[in-house]
Design an enzyme around this catalytic site. Sequence first.
Site, PDB file in Angstrom:
ATOM      1  N   ARG A  66       0.866  48.360 -44.045  1.00 39.99           N
ATOM      2  CA  ARG A  66       1.823  48.962 -43.106  1.00 39.99           C
ATOM      3  C   ARG A  66       1.305  50.306 -42.594  1.00 39.99           C
ATOM      4  O   ARG A  66       0.707  51.082 -43.337  1.00 39.99           O
ATOM      5  CB  ARG A  66       3.163  49.167 -43.823  1.00 39.99           C
TER       6      ARG A  66
ATOM      7  N   LYS B 119      13.921  46.471 -43.969  1.00 40.51           N
ATOM      8  CA  LYS B 119      15.181  47.138 -43.612  1.00 40.51           C
ATOM      9  C   LYS B 119      15.055  47.899 -42.293  1.00 40.51           C
ATOM     10  O   LYS B 119      15.911  47.800 -41.421  1.00 40.51           O
ATOM     11  CB  LYS B 119      15.610  48.135 -44.709  1.00 40.51           C
TER      12      LYS B 119
ATOM     13  N   ARG C  43      20.829  54.364 -52.814  1.00 46.45           N
ATOM     14  CA  ARG C  43      19.708  53.837 -53.591  1.00 46.45           C
ATOM     15  C   ARG C  43      19.976  53.901 -55.086  1.00 46.45           C
ATOM     16  O   ARG C  43      19.131  53.477 -55.866  1.00 46.45           O
ATOM     17  CB  ARG C  43      18.477  54.683 -53.286  1.00 46.45           C
TER      18      ARG C  43
ATOM     19  N   ARG D 264       1.391  56.018 -44.792  1.00 42.84           N
ATOM     20  CA  ARG D 264       2.219  57.033 -45.435  1.00 42.84           C
ATOM     21  C   ARG D 264       1.612  57.479 -46.757  1.00 42.84           C
ATOM     22  O   ARG D 264       0.958  56.723 -47.440  1.00 42.84           O
ATOM     23  CB  ARG D 264       3.624  56.460 -45.689  1.00 42.84           C
TER      24      ARG D 264
ATOM     25  N   ARG E 231       7.153  52.887 -56.681  1.00 43.17           N
ATOM     26  CA  ARG E 231       8.361  52.691 -55.852  1.00 43.17           C
ATOM     27  C   ARG E 231       9.027  51.360 -56.179  1.00 43.17           C
ATOM     28  O   ARG E 231      10.254  51.269 -56.214  1.00 43.17           O
ATOM     29  CB  ARG E 231       7.998  52.745 -54.360  1.00 43.17           C
TER      30      ARG E 231
HETATM   31  P1  AMP Z   1      11.902  55.103 -47.584  1.00 42.55           P
HETATM   32  O1  AMP Z   1      11.300  55.438 -46.268  1.00 42.55           O
HETATM   33  O2  AMP Z   1      13.330  54.624 -47.464  1.00 42.55           O
HETATM   34  O3  AMP Z   1      11.050  54.148 -48.388  1.00 42.55           O
HETATM   35  O4  AMP Z   1      12.002  56.467 -48.412  1.00 42.55           O
HETATM   36  C1  AMP Z   1      10.832  57.198 -48.735  1.00 42.55           C
HETATM   37  C2  AMP Z   1      11.096  58.081 -49.945  1.00 42.55           C
HETATM   38  O5  AMP Z   1      12.147  59.021 -49.642  1.00 42.55           O
HETATM   39  C3  AMP Z   1      11.567  57.356 -51.192  1.00 42.55           C
HETATM   40  O6  AMP Z   1      10.506  56.808 -51.949  1.00 42.55           O
HETATM   41  C4  AMP Z   1      12.286  58.481 -51.928  1.00 42.55           C
HETATM   42  O7  AMP Z   1      11.375  59.388 -52.511  1.00 42.55           O
HETATM   43  C5  AMP Z   1      12.971  59.233 -50.786  1.00 42.55           C
HETATM   44  N1  AMP Z   1      14.321  58.670 -50.487  1.00 42.55           N
HETATM   45  C6  AMP Z   1      14.716  58.059 -49.338  1.00 42.55           C
HETATM   46  N2  AMP Z   1      16.004  57.688 -49.410  1.00 42.55           N
HETATM   47  C7  AMP Z   1      16.443  58.067 -50.627  1.00 42.55           C
HETATM   48  C8  AMP Z   1      17.687  57.959 -51.318  1.00 42.55           C
HETATM   49  N3  AMP Z   1      18.755  57.363 -50.741  1.00 42.55           N
HETATM   50  N4  AMP Z   1      17.774  58.468 -52.583  1.00 42.55           N
HETATM   51  C9  AMP Z   1      16.726  59.084 -53.164  1.00 42.55           C
HETATM   52  N5  AMP Z   1      15.518  59.211 -52.582  1.00 42.55           N
HETATM   53  C10 AMP Z   1      15.360  58.709 -51.321  1.00 42.55           C
END
Ligand code: AMP
Length: 213
Positions: free
Chosen positions: A127, A13, A88, A160, A171
């Site tokens: 990554r 994404k 999400r 990360r 996740r």
């Molecule tokens: P990402 O970089 O999009 O994988 O987001 C990293 C982490 O941030 C996720 O595993 C969640 O803990 C939190 N997070 C990001 N976006 C959301 C969302 N829309 N709703 C809830 N938690 C989020």
Amino acid sequence: MKLILLGAPGAGKGTVAKLLTKMDGSVQISTGDILRGAVAAGTELGKQAEAAMKAGDLVSDDLIMGIMKDRLQEDDCKNGYLLDGFPRTIPQAEALKKLLADMGEELDFVVNIDVPRDVILDRLTTRRTCEDCGAIYNVKSNPTKVEGVCDACGGKVVQRDDETEEAISNRLDVYNEKTAPLADFYEKEGMLLTVSATSSDAVIDAIKEKLGK
Ligand code: AMP
């Protein structure tokens, strides 16, 4: 353009969003990047989100909607936006629908990037991400020129906290339970474009075709 990018962690994404921003000045809005920035800066938001993020769980819908309500009203959203990692959950999707209706805005469509689980697992464990600008690298397929240093901004490139094997597995489970149902939600709304492709170029081509560009 105004798009939602759906897909499991590691589906691409962020990479696709970054490429699309170069097409027409739309901005990438990544809730994950916003939250990581808040954690790094030690803000109240960061403190509230940190534990859930580290475990690979979702932060609360209320916290996310608070962030997005403000973010979508900023000036740079006028040229369009690419929502990366948001919504999400079904409650977030419903709240977004209401928010956009209140703002008098409409999305073009929702892109569901569908990538096999084994590819996702391999990508996430290899990554690496720049702590400063969010640029994404891969130790196997797209390493930095100098180990640990971002080619784009010179920032520190790291794995990360939520990319340990345990957090990744959580996740993906959270994605299947809470986020995958959004594909059905947007299908019913007549807004879904599913692209089964592991190359970001193929995803971009499918999006351009649908946009008629
Ligand atoms: P990402 O970089 O999009 O994988 O987001 C990293 C982490 O941030 C996720 O595993 C969640 O803990 C939190 N997070 C990001 N976006 C959301 C969302 N829309 N709703 C809830 N938690 C989020």
